[in-house]
Design a protein around this motif. Sequence first.
Motif, PDB file in Angstrom:
ATOM      1  N   GLY A 192       0.803  -1.211   0.000  1.00  0.00           N
ATOM      2  CA  GLY A 192       0.000   0.000   0.000  1.00  0.00           C
ATOM      3  C   GLY A 192       0.838   1.264   0.000  1.00  0.00           C
ATOM      4  O   GLY A 192       0.416   2.289  -0.527  1.00  0.00           O
ATOM      5  N   THR A 193       2.005   1.204   0.598  1.00  0.00           N
ATOM      6  CA  THR A 193       2.903   2.361   0.662  1.00  0.00           C
ATOM      7  C   THR A 193       4.263   1.940   0.109  1.00  0.00           C
ATOM      8  O   THR A 193       5.021   1.228   0.771  1.00  0.00           O
ATOM      9  CB  THR A 193       3.057   2.861   2.115  1.00  0.00           C
ATOM     10  OG1 THR A 193       1.767   3.154   2.655  1.00  0.00           O
ATOM     11  CG2 THR A 193       3.923   4.111   2.168  1.00  0.00           C
ATOM     12  N   ILE A 194       4.547   2.389  -1.106  1.00  0.00           N
ATOM     13  CA  ILE A 194       5.770   1.956  -1.783  1.00  0.00           C
ATOM     14  C   ILE A 194       7.009   2.328  -0.981  1.00  0.00           C
ATOM     15  O   ILE A 194       7.976   1.567  -0.905  1.00  0.00           O
ATOM     16  CB  ILE A 194       5.841   2.564  -3.202  1.00  0.00           C
ATOM     17  CG1 ILE A 194       4.635   2.122  -4.037  1.00  0.00           C
ATOM     18  CG2 ILE A 194       7.148   2.183  -3.887  1.00  0.00           C
ATOM     19  CD1 ILE A 194       4.548   0.642  -4.264  1.00  0.00           C
ATOM     20  N   SER A 195       6.983   3.493  -0.333  1.00  0.00           N
ATOM     21  CA  SER A 195       8.171   3.963   0.383  1.00  0.00           C
ATOM     22  C   SER A 195       8.515   3.081   1.580  1.00  0.00           C
ATOM     23  O   SER A 195       9.645   3.124   2.077  1.00  0.00           O
ATOM     24  CB  SER A 195       7.963   5.405   0.852  1.00  0.00           C
ATOM     25  OG  SER A 195       6.855   5.492   1.736  1.00  0.00           O
ATOM     26  N   ALA A 224       0.345   0.106   4.935  1.00  0.00           N
ATOM     27  CA  ALA A 224       1.610  -0.005   4.213  1.00  0.00           C
ATOM     28  C   ALA A 224       1.749  -1.332   3.486  1.00  0.00           C
ATOM     29  O   ALA A 224       2.252  -1.385   2.369  1.00  0.00           O
ATOM     30  CB  ALA A 224       2.775   0.173   5.181  1.00  0.00           C
ATOM     31  N   LEU A 225       1.315  -2.437   4.131  1.00  0.00           N
ATOM     32  CA  LEU A 225       1.491  -3.753   3.538  1.00  0.00           C
ATOM     33  C   LEU A 225       0.430  -4.692   4.096  1.00  0.00           C
ATOM     34  O   LEU A 225       0.089  -4.621   5.268  1.00  0.00           O
ATOM     35  CB  LEU A 225       2.880  -4.315   3.875  1.00  0.00           C
ATOM     36  CG  LEU A 225       3.294  -5.579   3.114  1.00  0.00           C
ATOM     37  CD1 LEU A 225       3.917  -5.196   1.772  1.00  0.00           C
ATOM     38  CD2 LEU A 225       4.297  -6.403   3.921  1.00  0.00           C
ATOM     39  N   ARG A 226      -0.077  -5.573   3.243  1.00  0.00           N
ATOM     40  CA  ARG A 226      -1.031  -6.599   3.677  1.00  0.00           C
ATOM     41  C   ARG A 226      -0.510  -7.965   3.256  1.00  0.00           C
ATOM     42  O   ARG A 226      -0.093  -8.156   2.099  1.00  0.00           O
ATOM     43  CB  ARG A 226      -2.406  -6.348   3.078  1.00  0.00           C
ATOM     44  CG  ARG A 226      -3.420  -7.490   3.346  1.00  0.00           C
ATOM     45  CD  ARG A 226      -4.823  -7.089   2.955  1.00  0.00           C
ATOM     46  NE  ARG A 226      -5.328  -6.088   3.900  1.00  0.00           N
ATOM     47  CZ  ARG A 226      -6.462  -5.400   3.702  1.00  0.00           C
ATOM     48  NH1 ARG A 226      -7.169  -5.586   2.600  1.00  0.00           N
ATOM     49  NH2 ARG A 226      -6.861  -4.522   4.615  1.00  0.00           N
ATOM     50  N   VAL A 227      -0.542  -8.920   4.177  1.00  0.00           N
ATOM     51  CA  VAL A 227      -0.158 -10.302   3.909  1.00  0.00           C
ATOM     52  C   VAL A 227      -1.377 -11.177   4.144  1.00  0.00           C
ATOM     53  O   VAL A 227      -1.972 -11.153   5.231  1.00  0.00           O
ATOM     54  CB  VAL A 227       1.000 -10.750   4.816  1.00  0.00           C
ATOM     55  CG1 VAL A 227       1.306 -12.228   4.595  1.00  0.00           C
ATOM     56  CG2 VAL A 227       2.244  -9.905   4.543  1.00  0.00           C
ATOM     57  N   THR A 249       0.596  -1.097   9.369  1.00  0.00           N
ATOM     58  CA  THR A 249       0.081   0.257   9.212  1.00  0.00           C
ATOM     59  C   THR A 249       1.031   1.249   9.861  1.00  0.00           C
ATOM     60  O   THR A 249       1.847   0.897  10.717  1.00  0.00           O
ATOM     61  CB  THR A 249      -1.308   0.394   9.864  1.00  0.00           C
ATOM     62  OG1 THR A 249      -1.191   0.179  11.284  1.00  0.00           O
ATOM     63  CG2 THR A 249      -2.286  -0.620   9.288  1.00  0.00           C
ATOM     64  N   GLU A 250       0.877   2.513   9.479  1.00  0.00           N
ATOM     65  CA  GLU A 250       1.682   3.571  10.078  1.00  0.00           C
ATOM     66  C   GLU A 250       0.877   4.858  10.106  1.00  0.00           C
ATOM     67  O   GLU A 250       0.417   5.341   9.074  1.00  0.00           O
ATOM     68  CB  GLU A 250       2.988   3.783   9.315  1.00  0.00           C
ATOM     69  CG  GLU A 250       3.910   4.786   9.982  1.00  0.00           C
ATOM     70  CD  GLU A 250       5.284   4.842   9.339  1.00  0.00           C
ATOM     71  OE1 GLU A 250       6.249   5.211  10.028  1.00  0.00           O
ATOM     72  OE2 GLU A 250       5.395   4.504   8.136  1.00  0.00           O
TER      73      GLU A 250
END
Length: 295
Positions: free
Chosen positions: A29-32, A106-109, A120-121
């Motif tokens: 979700g968040t490339i950075s 940011a990322l989902r697994v 998340t952030e």
Amino acid sequence: MPELPEVEALAEMLRERLTGRAIRRVDVGTISALKTWSPAPADLVGRPVTEVHRHGKWLDVATGDRPTATDSPAPHLVVHLARAGWLRWYDTVPSTPVRPGPSPLALRVVLDDASGFDLTEAGTRKRLAVHLVNDPLDVPAIASLGVDPLGPDLTVERLAALLGSTNQQIKGLLRDQGKIAGIGNAYSDEILHAARTSPFALTRSLEPQDVRRLHEALRRVLAEALGAARGRPARELKDAKRQGMRVHGRTGQPCPVCQDTVREVSFADSSLQYCPTCQTGGRLLADRRMSRLLR
């Protein structure tokens, strides 16, 4: 920021829920947040999770070979949650697609049984870090970690050697990940309060009895915090951490040991809390950017 007790509790929770399950999907979700480009997130798909480790404040999800092919080395998903990152577990992952953008996600697994987790952030300062590597030691911050404070290697003698290797304020040494891995701002305050030691005491000024007291306080504070965190759902860990604090984050409240008022020293992007009666002989620490003990 999640520190050793919370990260270890997350690792234990993930170890129980991930081990043996195959990864079905990884959505960015968040490339950075993704700090590496090879292996790619797609290289995790189809691989079973074999183990979950903790390195200091880092989470390490290790994978194995895909059952239908002989692959290159199985990647590790290595995560540092930084100051405002967190992990959210789902028994059933939401069906809403993950779209790159300003969302906290940011990322989902997603696993083969439809369970999984989000990284998340919150906030605008994005520091959460996700590395996909063949070996966790490929991450320089992990390769340079110091001794684990709850492991057998941190003896009183080892702590004395670390303290004697430099002459700096003791709070800074406790937070130095290259010397002792896993302690941050909150638990360093708690450890120093339990050890009845000023955060500005110089490391080489400690007498042998002070070192023994610091070692005992360090192990006890972290072990008690881990005991309070262990087995709790991820969503409860932040509150459990706050509730367990005796001085950190409690400026203006009474010290639970002596009832003196907990004081604060503020810096550019952080602060520390301490009890004057318990830690500095009643003296106040100067609350300015280049703080020094009032004389």
